[in-house]
Motif scaffolding. Sequence first.
Motif, short mmCIF file in Angstrom:
data_model
loop_
_atom_site.label_atom_id
_atom_site.label_comp_id
_atom_site.label_asym_id
_atom_site.label_seq_id
_atom_site.Cartn_x
_atom_site.Cartn_y
_atom_site.Cartn_z
N SER A 1 -9.39 -0.14 6.76
CA SER A 1 -10.17 -1.37 6.58
C SER A 1 -9.30 -2.60 6.77
O SER A 1 -9.69 -3.58 7.42
CB SER A 1 -10.81 -1.39 5.19
N LEU A 2 -8.08 -2.55 6.22
CA LEU A 2 -7.15 -3.67 6.36
C LEU A 2 -6.80 -3.89 7.83
O LEU A 2 -6.78 -5.03 8.32
CB LEU A 2 -5.90 -3.40 5.54
N ARG B 1 -8.04 8.08 0.15
CA ARG B 1 -8.35 6.71 -0.26
C ARG B 1 -7.36 5.70 0.33
O ARG B 1 -7.74 4.59 0.71
CB ARG B 1 -8.34 6.62 -1.79
N TYR B 2 -6.09 6.10 0.41
CA TYR B 2 -5.08 5.22 1.00
C TYR B 2 -5.39 4.95 2.46
O TYR B 2 -5.34 3.80 2.93
CB TYR B 2 -3.70 5.85 0.84
N LEU C 1 0.83 -1.21 0.00
CA LEU C 1 0.00 0.00 0.00
C LEU C 1 0.86 1.26 0.00
O LEU C 1 0.52 2.26 -0.65
CB LEU C 1 -0.92 -0.02 1.23
N GLU D 1 -8.27 5.08 3.97
CA GLU D 1 -9.47 4.24 4.07
C GLU D 1 -9.14 2.77 3.86
O GLU D 1 -9.61 1.90 4.60
CB GLU D 1 -10.53 4.71 3.07
N ARG D 2 -8.35 2.49 2.84
CA ARG D 2 -7.96 1.10 2.58
C ARG D 2 -7.11 0.56 3.72
O ARG D 2 -7.26 -0.60 4.14
CB ARG D 2 -7.20 1.02 1.25
N HIS D 3 -6.20 1.38 4.21
CA HIS D 3 -5.34 0.93 5.32
C HIS D 3 -6.17 0.71 6.59
O HIS D 3 -5.94 -0.26 7.34
CB HIS D 3 -4.24 1.97 5.58
N GLU E 1 2.09 1.76 -3.47
CA GLU E 1 0.99 2.23 -4.33
C GLU E 1 0.70 3.69 -4.10
O GLU E 1 0.43 4.46 -5.04
CB GLU E 1 -0.25 1.39 -4.05
#
Length: 339
Positions: A148-149, A141-142, A117, A144-146, A120
């Motif tokens: 959730s992970l 967005r990064y 991540l 949010e993904r982190h 990316e």
Amino acid sequence: MRADNADTCINIDHVNLDNNYKNRLVEASVQTTHLVPYRLRFWPGTNCDVKLSPSETNCALKAKCCCRILSQWILSQVGLTIVVTIWALLGALAFFNTEGPREQEQSRTLAKIQKDLSKELANGLRESIDRQEEWPFTIHRYFERHESLFLEAVGAGFGEGGGGNIWTYPGCILFAVSLLTTLGFGAPVPRTSLGRGAAVLFASIGIPLHFLLILNIGNLAAIQLQKLSLRNSSTEIPTAPRPKWLKLFPFLSILFYYLLGVGLFGFARRRDPASCFMFPLDFTAAGGVATVDGQIRIFYALYLEMAVTLAAIVVSLLQASATRGIVDIGLKLGLLTNT
């Protein structure tokens, strides 16, 4: 009841008993009551007094004799201590082999995903270097993904101890002891199916054996303390008041044992005073058990086991006096009767 030299009948319900006479009856009943509880032998016995029926052979005699001697060895306090200790070590080994690899693999997987991540995000910012107004959306967005992970990893059991690994072998020993004592104070939870099955099997056999062992140790220690108090007392009447030191022993021993833990797990580790007095929280999953050294986890497992043993001794000492006190209160309030 009819008198020998008279025709009159005496109704025993109309006889008034004064308090002193009632007390003498109560004391007499206490003296004739068997107050020493049965318990397991401390050392294993070797008695093999087995009789055969006419239809049985010598092989049956040998089998019965072996079973009798084996039961005397296992169901003694020394033998049961060995059995429970071996069972706890085997249970810790089972948890280490089932939960340890999952925890290590989960840590490696999460580290790899976080690294990907980060790459990316760096590539996304580099590609949009001419459009810097889009950077906040890319970073958002990064995150949010982190997030959730990270939440998925926590739900799967990652980071239960505040970082580090929980399911090391010393940590598994601590978990096994907390499971045997049925305290489970902040203990981690097995995540794999094999680990949960091992926990159920371990608890179903280990908890009854551990309970039997602790109960017998508590009774033995309480009886020895009572014998010591009578030996040092000027009277050996069972109903005589117990020495003052024996009455204070439960409370002073608990206070001393807690302060011993404060010194060993608090001040000896150079912690601040508040953390010293809250030292039990440091060995729970929520308190960061994964950041504690393995040797300290084993020492805490021993401390926890001795705490449960001390509690059994205290309960055994207070059982007789508490029961008698409840009876006295019940008689004063008219709640109890012996008719």
